[in-house]
Design an enzyme around this catalytic site. Structure first.
Site, short mmCIF file in Angstrom:
data_model
loop_
_atom_site.label_atom_id
_atom_site.label_comp_id
_atom_site.label_asym_id
_atom_site.label_seq_id
_atom_site.Cartn_x
_atom_site.Cartn_y
_atom_site.Cartn_z
N ASP A 195 -7.13 11.12 1.89
CA ASP A 195 -7.27 11.32 0.44
C ASP A 195 -8.71 11.69 0.14
O ASP A 195 -9.62 11.33 0.88
CB ASP A 195 -6.88 10.04 -0.30
CG ASP A 195 -7.71 8.82 0.12
OD1 ASP A 195 -8.43 8.29 -0.73
OD2 ASP A 195 -7.64 8.42 1.30
N HIS A 213 -4.50 6.04 -1.65
CA HIS A 213 -5.23 5.97 -0.37
C HIS A 213 -4.30 6.25 0.81
O HIS A 213 -4.75 6.55 1.90
CB HIS A 213 -5.83 4.57 -0.24
CG HIS A 213 -7.15 4.53 0.46
ND1 HIS A 213 -8.03 5.59 0.52
CD2 HIS A 213 -7.77 3.52 1.12
CE1 HIS A 213 -9.12 5.24 1.19
NE2 HIS A 213 -8.99 3.98 1.57
N ASN A 263 -10.20 1.07 7.85
CA ASN A 263 -11.59 0.97 8.32
C ASN A 263 -11.74 1.00 9.82
O ASN A 263 -12.85 1.08 10.33
CB ASN A 263 -12.23 -0.31 7.79
CG ASN A 263 -12.14 -0.39 6.27
OD1 ASN A 263 -11.65 0.52 5.63
ND2 ASN A 263 -12.61 -1.48 5.73
N TYR A 273 0.82 -1.23 0.00
CA TYR A 273 0.00 0.00 0.00
C TYR A 273 0.85 1.28 0.00
O TYR A 273 0.32 2.37 -0.17
CB TYR A 273 -0.91 0.04 1.23
CG TYR A 273 -1.93 -1.06 1.28
CD1 TYR A 273 -2.98 -1.08 0.37
CD2 TYR A 273 -1.85 -2.08 2.22
CE1 TYR A 273 -3.94 -2.09 0.41
CE2 TYR A 273 -2.80 -3.09 2.27
CZ TYR A 273 -3.83 -3.09 1.35
OH TYR A 273 -4.78 -4.09 1.39
N ASN A 313 -13.99 5.30 4.29
CA ASN A 313 -14.15 4.38 5.42
C ASN A 313 -13.36 4.77 6.66
O ASN A 313 -13.79 4.53 7.78
CB ASN A 313 -13.80 2.95 5.00
CG ASN A 313 -14.83 2.39 4.04
OD1 ASN A 313 -16.00 2.78 4.08
ND2 ASN A 313 -14.42 1.50 3.17
#
Length: 188
Positions: free
Chosen positions: A92, A21, A67, A16, A113
Site C-alpha cells: 500500500d 494496509h 515489520n 486486518y 515498515n
C-alpha cells in the site's frame, strides 16, 4: 522455466483482512480466486503457485507480520532459486491517490515498515515494488488508524476493478517484463 516471486504485504488475522494496509494480500487473494488457486500455509507464509505461459509465479503472503516481511521474502527467494529481478512486492502507498498503481524498480521505503524490513534483509533498495495507492485522506496524527482502517463504501465500489487491473499488472510483470509493465500500467 522462469520463476517469479510475487509478495503481497499484509498482516495475518481476521481483524486486518479488509484494512488498507493489507492490499498486498487482497491482490493475491483476488488472483487466487480468479484462477482457482489455493494458498497453503508453509514456512513463513501462505504460498500458492500459478503457472502461465511457461512462467511460474510463486505467490507469497508472509505470516511474519508486516515489520518482519524481509525474512519471508529472503527465505522464498533462496528456496525457489529466484533471482532478485524476478521479485515483485505489492504494497500500500499513502503517497498515491486511491486506486492508482505504480511499479518501480528501486526506491526508498517511503516510511513503510514492510519495505523497510525487506530492504534491510536483502541489503538493497533495488527490487521491484508495485505500489497501490490508498491516498492520504486522514487527519493529522491519525495515520495508523487510517492505514489499519477498513475501506470506505466508495472505495469498496471501485476496488473490484482496481484488483482486476492489479492482476493484469502481475501477469504482465512475468510475461512482458518490468519495463513494459511500467510503461503500460504506471499512472493508469
Amino acid at each position: 522455466m522462469k520463476k517469479f516471486l510475487i509478495v503481497g504485504l499484509g498482516n495475518i488475522g481476521e481483524k486486518y483482512a479488509n484494512t488498507r494496509h493489507n492490499i498486498g494480500f487482497k491482490v493475491l487473494d483476488h488472483l487466487a480466486s480468479e484462477e482457482n488457486l489455493t494458498f497453503e500455509t508453509q514456512k513463513l507464509g501462505d504460498i500458492a503457485t500459478y503457472k502461465l505461459k511457461g512462467r511460474t509465479f510463486i505467490l507469497l503472503k508472509p505470516s511474519t507480520y508486516m515489520n518482519l516481511s524481509g525474512k519471508a521474502v529472503q527465505y522464498w527467494l533462496t528456496k525457489e532459486k529466484i533471482p532478485l529481478e524476478n521479485l515483485l512486492v505489492i504494497t500500500d502507498d499513502l503517497n498515491l491517490p486511491f486506486g492508482s498503481i505504480r511499479v518501480k524498480t528501486k526506491g526508498s521505503d517511503g516510511g513503510h515498515n514492510g519495505l523497510k524490513d525487506i530492504q534491510a534483509t536483502l541489503n538493497t533498495t533495488k527490487y521491484n515494488r508495485f505500489r497501490f495507492g490508498i491516498s492520504d485522506t486522514f487527519s493529522k496524527g491519525k495515520q495508523i488508524d487510517y492505514v489499519l482502517g477498513e475501506w470506505c463504501d466508495e472505495e469498496n465500489k471501485i476496488l473490484p476493478e482496481r484488483l482486476s487491473k492489479s492482476i493484469e499488472l502481475v501477469k504482465s510483470f512475468g510475461l512482458a517484463g518490468v519495463t513494459n509493465t511500467m510503461n503500460t500500467f504506471n499512472g493508469k
